[in-house]
Design a protein around this motif. Sequence first.
Motif, short mmCIF file in Angstrom:
data_model
loop_
_atom_site.label_atom_id
_atom_site.label_comp_id
_atom_site.label_asym_id
_atom_site.label_seq_id
_atom_site.Cartn_x
_atom_site.Cartn_y
_atom_site.Cartn_z
N LYS A 121 -27.20 12.59 -8.55
CA LYS A 121 -26.59 13.34 -9.64
C LYS A 121 -25.06 13.33 -9.64
CE LYS A 121 -30.54 16.46 -10.10
NZ LYS A 121 -31.00 17.87 -10.15
N GLY A 122 -24.48 12.75 -8.59
CA GLY A 122 -23.02 12.67 -8.54
C GLY A 122 -22.40 13.85 -7.83
N ILE A 123 -21.12 13.70 -7.50
CA ILE A 123 -20.41 14.72 -6.74
C ILE A 123 -19.26 15.33 -7.54
CG2 ILE A 123 -20.97 13.60 -4.55
CD1 ILE A 123 -17.92 12.74 -4.52
N ILE A 124 -18.79 16.48 -7.06
CA ILE A 124 -17.60 17.12 -7.61
C ILE A 124 -16.44 16.86 -6.65
CG2 ILE A 124 -16.51 19.31 -8.24
CD1 ILE A 124 -19.30 20.38 -8.91
N MET A 125 -15.30 16.45 -7.20
CA MET A 125 -14.11 16.17 -6.40
C MET A 125 -12.97 17.10 -6.75
SD MET A 125 -13.86 11.99 -6.21
CE MET A 125 -12.78 12.04 -4.77
N GLY A 126 -12.13 17.37 -5.77
CA GLY A 126 -10.90 18.09 -6.00
C GLY A 126 -9.72 17.13 -5.91
N VAL A 127 -8.52 17.69 -5.93
CA VAL A 127 -7.30 16.89 -5.75
C VAL A 127 -6.45 17.58 -4.68
CG1 VAL A 127 -5.21 15.99 -6.82
CG2 VAL A 127 -7.32 16.12 -8.14
N CYS A 128 -6.14 16.88 -3.61
CA CYS A 128 -5.42 17.46 -2.49
C CYS A 128 -3.94 17.68 -2.81
CB CYS A 128 -5.52 16.55 -1.27
SG CYS A 128 -7.19 16.38 -0.60
N LYS A 129 -3.39 18.74 -2.24
CA LYS A 129 -1.94 18.96 -2.32
C LYS A 129 -1.21 18.05 -1.34
CE LYS A 129 -2.37 23.84 -3.61
NZ LYS A 129 -2.07 25.24 -3.18
N THR A 130 -1.86 17.75 -0.22
CA THR A 130 -1.26 16.87 0.78
C THR A 130 -1.12 15.46 0.23
OG1 THR A 130 -2.36 18.17 2.51
CG2 THR A 130 -1.48 16.02 3.14
N ARG A 131 0.06 14.89 0.37
CA ARG A 131 0.32 13.55 -0.14
C ARG A 131 0.27 12.50 0.99
NH1 ARG A 131 2.19 13.46 -5.53
NH2 ARG A 131 1.53 15.46 -6.41
N ILE A 132 -0.08 11.28 0.61
CA ILE A 132 -0.07 10.17 1.55
C ILE A 132 1.30 9.52 1.56
CG2 ILE A 132 -1.00 7.88 2.03
CD1 ILE A 132 -3.64 8.72 0.98
N SER A 133 1.86 9.32 2.74
CA SER A 133 3.18 8.71 2.84
C SER A 133 3.10 7.20 2.67
CB SER A 133 3.81 9.04 4.20
OG SER A 133 2.97 8.60 5.25
N THR A 134 4.22 6.61 2.33
CA THR A 134 4.30 5.16 2.14
C THR A 134 4.68 4.48 3.45
OG1 THR A 134 4.91 5.38 -0.19
CG2 THR A 134 5.50 3.32 0.90
N GLN A 135 3.86 3.57 3.90
CA GLN A 135 4.15 2.79 5.11
C GLN A 135 3.40 1.47 5.02
OE1 GLN A 135 5.44 1.02 7.38
NE2 GLN A 135 6.25 2.84 8.42
N PRO A 136 3.99 0.48 4.35
CA PRO A 136 3.31 -0.80 4.13
C PRO A 136 2.91 -1.52 5.41
CG PRO A 136 5.64 -0.96 3.57
CD PRO A 136 5.34 0.49 3.76
N TYR A 137 3.62 -1.27 6.51
CA TYR A 137 3.30 -1.93 7.77
C TYR A 137 1.95 -1.46 8.31
CZ TYR A 137 4.14 -4.14 12.31
OH TYR A 137 4.06 -4.93 13.42
N LEU A 138 1.58 -0.21 8.00
CA LEU A 138 0.34 0.36 8.51
C LEU A 138 -0.72 0.54 7.45
CD1 LEU A 138 1.75 3.11 10.92
CD2 LEU A 138 0.88 0.86 11.53
N SER A 139 -0.41 0.20 6.19
CA SER A 139 -1.40 0.35 5.15
C SER A 139 -2.55 -0.62 5.37
CB SER A 139 -0.77 0.10 3.77
OG SER A 139 -0.41 -1.25 3.63
N LYS A 140 -3.69 -0.29 4.84
CA LYS A 140 -4.92 -1.09 4.89
C LYS A 140 -5.71 -0.93 6.18
CE LYS A 140 -3.25 -4.66 1.71
NZ LYS A 140 -3.14 -6.12 1.46
N ILE A 141 -5.04 -0.83 7.35
CA ILE A 141 -5.78 -0.79 8.61
C ILE A 141 -6.20 0.65 8.96
CG2 ILE A 141 -4.54 -2.80 9.45
CD1 ILE A 141 -3.01 -0.93 11.37
N LYS A 142 -7.16 0.79 9.87
CA LYS A 142 -7.62 2.10 10.31
C LYS A 142 -7.03 2.41 11.68
CE LYS A 142 -11.38 4.06 9.13
NZ LYS A 142 -12.77 4.53 8.94
N HIS A 143 -5.77 2.82 11.68
CA HIS A 143 -5.12 3.22 12.93
C HIS A 143 -5.53 4.65 13.28
CE1 HIS A 143 -2.27 5.57 10.53
NE2 HIS A 143 -2.15 4.50 9.75
N LEU A 144 -5.24 5.06 14.51
CA LEU A 144 -5.73 6.34 15.01
C LEU A 144 -4.95 7.54 14.51
CD1 LEU A 144 -6.50 5.42 18.74
CD2 LEU A 144 -8.14 5.81 16.90
N ASN A 145 -3.86 7.33 13.79
CA ASN A 145 -3.08 8.46 13.27
C ASN A 145 -3.63 8.92 11.93
OD1 ASN A 145 -0.39 8.69 15.08
ND2 ASN A 145 -1.05 6.56 14.94
N ARG A 146 -4.40 9.99 11.93
CA ARG A 146 -5.08 10.46 10.72
C ARG A 146 -4.67 11.88 10.34
NH1 ARG A 146 -6.09 6.74 7.72
NH2 ARG A 146 -5.16 5.27 9.14
#
Length: 273
Positions: A121-146
């Motif tokens: 039936k689908g899900i309900i989503m919200g929108v976070c106040k927390t923003r994602i920072s820009t870091q092209p060197y670390l984008s795409k990969i799953k590093h341990l800093n979450r």
Amino acid sequence: MFQINGKLTNKINIKDRAVQYGDGVFETIAVKENLLEFWKEHYHRLNKGCKILKIRCPSELFLRNEIFKFLEKIKKKKFVLKIIISRGEGGRGYNPPKKANPTRIMGVYDWPNYPEKNLEKGIIMGVCKTRISTQPYLSKIKHLNRLEQIIARSEWQKKSISESLMLDFNDYVIEGTTSNVFGVKKNIFYTPLVKLSGIEGVIRNVILKILKKKKERYKEKNIKLKELLNFDEIFICNSIFGIWPVKQILNKKFLIGKKTKELINHLKYIKKN
């Protein structure tokens, strides 16, 4: 159950840089009947992350053999496997030790008890106040800093909300806290760019390959929240739950459309074959 460097244990040296600095990468893999779903894709991203961080990654053959020896001890038929590769032990200070021996960590977790209605039936989503920072060197990969995702996920506790969107500081939609996002408008698929921030999800890439094979039109582009809310269909994806249709974001409601249903069925087919 946990295994570290081939030995069953849940104890790790406090000097390990995964503990001290989050210096490493990880993968979360669905395991069903001892089958590692999308193993090739997961290993490719793990290896890519190690190369970016200049960590020596175990070979695919070595790691796969170690995983299956570990899985022989697991009696469950369906579970989540988490693999962590850290730089290994080191002293104080950010400068990576030159001769560190990477630490291989494996953990088995129960399969999440997701409501069946999320898929149906689908899900309900919200929108976070927390923003994602820009870091092209670390984008795409799953590093341990979450930390960004941890702070974002703590913003809501309502069980009615299954996931929330994260935006960057330019107000572009990047992803969910644990998922990638797709939209459909006039039979064209859209997904946010992850060149500057965000994770290049395994299922996201699988979906893009499916769309290319089916000769569906799709675009990876910068997407503002207002544009996303005007899409005809929206769905999210990750390696554990696969695809969930989105029926509502904030006060905007969506139908579970034909394109989303087709992709759900196609992904199920791939997993079975």
